[in-house]
Design an enzyme around this catalytic site. Structure first.
Site: not given
Ligand code: AMP
Length: 219
Positions: A17, A92, A131, A164, A175
């Site tokens: 994404k 989410r 990544r 990360r 996740r």
């Molecule tokens: P991402 O970079 O989108 O993979 O997000 C990294 C982390 O941020 C996720 O594993 C969650 O802990 C938190 N996070 C990001 N977006 C959301 C969301 N919409 N709702 C809840 N937690 C989120």
């Protein structure tokens, strides 16, 4: 004035994404609103929000809805989002999707499209382990599939590339489990609204970009 365009890039963790959002920037000319990036910015800045979110992120769990919804709706209320936004990583959960629908409809807007980038779980685990992200601009690379010109260095701004914490295999599995339990019900939610477009994310980066561009042109 053309209607505002709110597009959601939807898909499991590491479905591409962020990479695709960067490529769609020129075509869409909309701000990229990525909830994960917003959390990471808060973490780097050591804000109260960042510190609250950190424990959940480290465990690969979702940050609670109230915190997440307030953060993203606040971001969408800024003037640069008046003509729309490309949302990535949000919503989410069903509660987040409902809150987003309500916030947009209060402004006379709605979601235009949800682009669902589907990738099998085993491919995701492989992608995540390789990544790397730029510390400065957040651009995503992969040590095999999307290499920077110079190893460990961002092509755009020379920033240092890092892995990360939550891209470690154990956290990635968590996740993915969270994705299937709490996030995947949104597929039916948006299909029911007639806005979901299926995109095969298990192709080359260029091929996925092409499919996304076609889908967006079809609106
Ligand atoms: P991402 O970079 O989108 O993979 O997000 C990294 C982390 O941020 C996720 O594993 C969650 O802990 C938190 N996070 C990001 N977006 C959301 C969301 N919409 N709702 C809840 N937690 C989120």
């Amino acid at each position: 004035m053309p209607a505002a365009k709110y597009i959601i890039l939807f898909g499991p963790p590491a479905s591409g994404k962020g990479t695709q959002a960067a490529r769609l920037r020129e075509l869409l000319n909309l701000p990229h609103v990525a909830s994960g990036d917003l959390f990471r910015e808060n973490l780097q800045g050591e804000t109260k929000l960042g510190l609250e979110a950190k424990a959940y992120m480290d465990r690969g769990e979702l940050v609670p809805d109230d915190i997440t919804i307030a953060m993203v709706i606040d971001r969408l209320s800024r003037p640069d989002c008046a003509d729309g936004a490309l949302l990535d990583g949000f919503p989410r959960t069903i509660a987040q999707a409902v809150a987003l629908d309500q916030a947009l409809s209060a402004q006379g807007h709605r979601i235009s499209q949800v682009l669902y980038v589907a990738v099998p779980d085993n491919v995701l685990v492989e992608r995540v382990s390789g990544r790397r992200l730029c510390r400065t601009c957040g651009e995503a690379y992969h040590i095999l599939f999307n290499q920077p010109k110079v190893p460990g260095v961002c092509d755009h701004d020379g920033g240092e590339l890092y892995q990360r914490d939550d891209d470690q295999p154990e956290t990635v599995r968590k996740r993915l489990q969270v994705y299937w339990e709490q996030t995947s019900p949104l597929i039916d939610y948006y299909r029911g609204q007639g806005v979901l477009v299926d995109i095969d994310g298990n192709q080359s980066i260029d091929a996925v970009t092409m499919d996304l561009e076609k889908a967006i042109a079809g609106t």
